[in-house]
Structures are given as structure tokens and as C-alpha cells.
Write a protein that holds these residues in place. Structure first.
Motif, short mmCIF file in Angstrom:
data_model
loop_
_atom_site.label_atom_id
_atom_site.label_comp_id
_atom_site.label_asym_id
_atom_site.label_seq_id
_atom_site.Cartn_x
_atom_site.Cartn_y
_atom_site.Cartn_z
N THR A 102 -28.77 -20.29 -22.39
CA THR A 102 -29.38 -19.74 -23.60
C THR A 102 -30.67 -20.46 -23.94
OG1 THR A 102 -27.12 -19.30 -24.40
CG2 THR A 102 -28.92 -19.02 -25.97
N THR A 103 -30.71 -21.77 -23.75
CA THR A 103 -31.96 -22.50 -23.99
C THR A 103 -33.04 -22.07 -22.98
OG1 THR A 103 -31.02 -24.32 -22.70
CG2 THR A 103 -30.96 -24.52 -25.11
N ALA A 104 -32.62 -21.65 -21.78
CA ALA A 104 -33.59 -21.14 -20.81
C ALA A 104 -34.25 -19.87 -21.31
CB ALA A 104 -32.90 -20.89 -19.47
N ARG A 105 -33.51 -19.07 -22.02
CA ARG A 105 -34.11 -17.85 -22.59
C ARG A 105 -35.09 -18.20 -23.71
NH1 ARG A 105 -29.79 -15.96 -20.02
NH2 ARG A 105 -29.80 -13.78 -19.34
N LEU A 106 -34.80 -19.26 -24.45
CA LEU A 106 -35.77 -19.71 -25.44
C LEU A 106 -37.04 -20.19 -24.75
CD1 LEU A 106 -36.69 -20.48 -28.28
CD2 LEU A 106 -35.41 -22.63 -28.03
N ALA A 107 -36.89 -20.90 -23.65
CA ALA A 107 -38.06 -21.36 -22.89
C ALA A 107 -38.94 -20.19 -22.47
CB ALA A 107 -37.61 -22.17 -21.67
N GLU A 108 -38.31 -19.10 -22.09
CA GLU A 108 -39.05 -17.91 -21.63
C GLU A 108 -39.91 -17.31 -22.72
OE1 GLU A 108 -36.02 -15.33 -20.21
OE2 GLU A 108 -35.74 -16.41 -18.31
N VAL A 109 -39.48 -17.43 -23.98
CA VAL A 109 -40.18 -16.75 -25.07
C VAL A 109 -40.94 -17.72 -25.98
CG1 VAL A 109 -38.60 -14.79 -25.06
CG2 VAL A 109 -38.10 -16.75 -26.54
N LEU A 110 -41.10 -18.98 -25.57
CA LEU A 110 -41.87 -19.92 -26.38
C LEU A 110 -43.27 -19.37 -26.63
CD1 LEU A 110 -40.95 -23.45 -24.95
CD2 LEU A 110 -40.40 -22.54 -27.22
N PRO A 111 -43.79 -19.52 -27.83
CA PRO A 111 -45.10 -18.95 -28.17
C PRO A 111 -46.22 -19.49 -27.28
CG PRO A 111 -43.94 -19.63 -30.14
CD PRO A 111 -43.16 -20.17 -28.99
N GLN A 112 -47.16 -18.62 -26.97
CA GLN A 112 -48.30 -19.00 -26.12
C GLN A 112 -49.41 -19.67 -26.93
OE1 GLN A 112 -48.48 -18.41 -22.84
NE2 GLN A 112 -46.82 -16.95 -22.45
N ASP A 113 -49.34 -19.60 -28.26
CA ASP A 113 -50.45 -20.07 -29.09
C ASP A 113 -50.15 -21.38 -29.80
OD1 ASP A 113 -48.50 -19.06 -30.73
OD2 ASP A 113 -49.88 -17.95 -32.04
N ARG A 114 -49.12 -22.11 -29.37
CA ARG A 114 -48.78 -23.39 -30.01
C ARG A 114 -48.86 -24.51 -28.99
NH1 ARG A 114 -43.47 -21.69 -33.69
NH2 ARG A 114 -44.22 -19.59 -34.19
#
Length: 252
Positions: A102-114
Motif C-alpha cells: 500500500t505504501t508503494a501505491r502512495l509512492a506512485e502518486v506522490l506529487p510532482q510539484d513538492r
């Protein structure tokens, strides 16, 4: 399918998913809910499951299937959890991403602008995130567990003791008010506890099948969490009980 075959399949599902639901089982097996409840009663008497509200969980430690198997279970729920957890990602600073499906899915969607520093204990997560120019990735080295591809053991504890991060996004095999946050491997439990100690805030990402399940090694209590992000499959009563223990419960 006779009763014995159905009960064997119910037990297999319970061990694979961490929990089975009476209504879902009745639909899947095309039998009445009363039949499923009798099945679960027999499985409980044989010591294979423990009845909980609305269903049952396997008795004993939570299963620790290889990452590829875990990644294929509860996929829709995990994606919703990851998107909901984005609200806990700081605008800048540092985060820990624990190894997990599940944390891997968070990694996939981390914002590109931060602009973020991301600490990981997973070679797979490090490889995924390193090409992102807005991220500084720190990989924690150690023994690599074959089932989770997480780096664990004492090699990680010293660098974690020198870190102070904004948010730790954690994974767990079990979440229980009585037994706390658990994982099958003691070495991994030590790392998880150190990650939480290094963080100002702790956010646990766990689908509803992990709730009231438990495993061998404890690494924290529900009260240690600031936020629990789970899915809508978690019952109201369970969410309320967990919330009373301390964390804000988000059901995606």
C-alpha cells in the motif's frame, strides 16, 4: 461444493485476505448467511478462525505472503487508501515510506510539484523514486527480506536514530487494539519502531482486512498513530473503537 470443501475454501480465503465477511461469502458460495455462520462456527471450534463482528479472522499470526501476492490483493482499496493518504504528505520536508504494497501505491502518486526528502527501506521504492527530480531519496541498507524486499535488522537502526522526519507512512500486517501494530519478522518490527520514533507524525496505511488481525512481532500501539488511513470496508464500530484509542481514522 459440499460443506467440507466450502469450509476449506473459506479458511484459505481467511488466511489469504486476513478476514472473511459473512454476506460476501454467502453471495460467493450461493448459500444462505446462516449456512456461512455455521461454517464459521465449526472452523472456530476447530481452532482455525476467530469470529468477529460480521465475519471471521484466521487464528494465529497473520500470513506473510510474498510481495507479488500481497500486491494483487485488495488492489482497489489500496489505491483509494494511497490517494487519501496524499492529504498527509507535507508541502516540503521529509517523509519515511515503509516497505509495503500500500505504501508503494502512495509512492506512485506522490506529487510532482513538492520538494521532498524520502527515506525508504525498499530497493524497489528507491528505484521507483530516484528518477523523480523533485525528490531526494535516501535508501536504508540492511538484510533484504525475501517476502517483502524490505531492508531490516540493526544496520538501519543507527541512521534512523539520527533522523527527524516530518511524517512516517507505515505498513503493518495486523492492527489490533489489544495486540497493537504487528509484523511477522522481529527484525522488521525493530525497523518499523525506529521509523515511528524518528517521525513527528505517524500515518498507518492499512486496508480493513488487517484490523483485528495480528502477527508475531509488535512494533507499536494504535495510540502511537496520528492517522489511520483505511478503506470503507472497515465497519463503523471498529472505526469508532480505533479512533477512541487516539488516531484520526480515515476511510477511503
Amino acid at each position: 461444493m459440499n460443506a467440507e470443501e466450502r469450509q476449506k475454501e473459506i479458511l484459505r480465503l481467511a488466511r489469504a485476505d486476513g478476514k472473511v465477511d459473512v454476506v460476501t461469502l454467502a453471495t460467493d458460495f450461493a448459500v444462505t448467511t446462516e449456512t456461512i455462520r455455521r461454517d464459521l462456527t465449526l472452523l472456530e471450534r476447530s481452532g482455525n478462525v476467530r469470529r468477529v463482528y460480521g465475519g471471521a479472522v484466521p487464528v494465529g499470526r497473520a500470513p506473510d505472503p510474498v510481495l507479488s501476492v500481497r500486491d494483487s490483493v485488495m488492489t482497489t482499496e489500496k489505491e483509494r487508501i494511497a490517494k487519501a493518504a496524499l492529504a498527509e504528505v507535507p508541502d516540503e520536508g521529509s517523509i519515511v515510506l515503509d516497505a509495503g504494497s500500500t505504501t508503494a501505491r502512495l509512492a506512485e502518486v506522490l506529487p510532482q510539484d513538492r520538494e521532498l526528502t524520502v527515506i525508504v527501506n525498499s530497493p524497489a521504492l528507491a528505484m521507483m523514486l530516484t528518477p523523480r527530480t523533485n525528490l531526494t531519496v535516501i535508501m536504508l541498507g540492511g538484510r533484504v527480506r525475501r517476502s517483502t524486499f524490505a531492508t531490516v535488522d540493526e544496520w538501519l537502526l543507527q541512521p534512523l536514530a539520527r533522523m527527524y522526519v516530518d511524517v512516517a507512512f507505515m505498513a503493518a500486517s495486523g492492527v489490533s487494539l489489544e495486540r497493537g501494530l504487528t509484523t511477522p519478522d522481529p527484525g522488521e518490527a525493530s525497523v518499523k519502531a525506529s521509523m515511528m520514533n524518528a517521525a513527528r507524525r505517524t500515518v498507518l496505511l492499512a486496508d480493513h482486512s488487517k484490523v483485528e488481525n495480528y502477527s508475531l512481532a509488535r512494533f507499536g500501539s494504535v495510540s502511537d498513530l496520528d492517522v489511520l488511513v483505511t478503506d470503507s470496508g472497515l465497519e463503523d464500530s471498529a472505526a469508532a473503537a480505533l479512533g477512541l484509542a487516539g488516531p484520526r481514522v480515515v476511510r477511503a
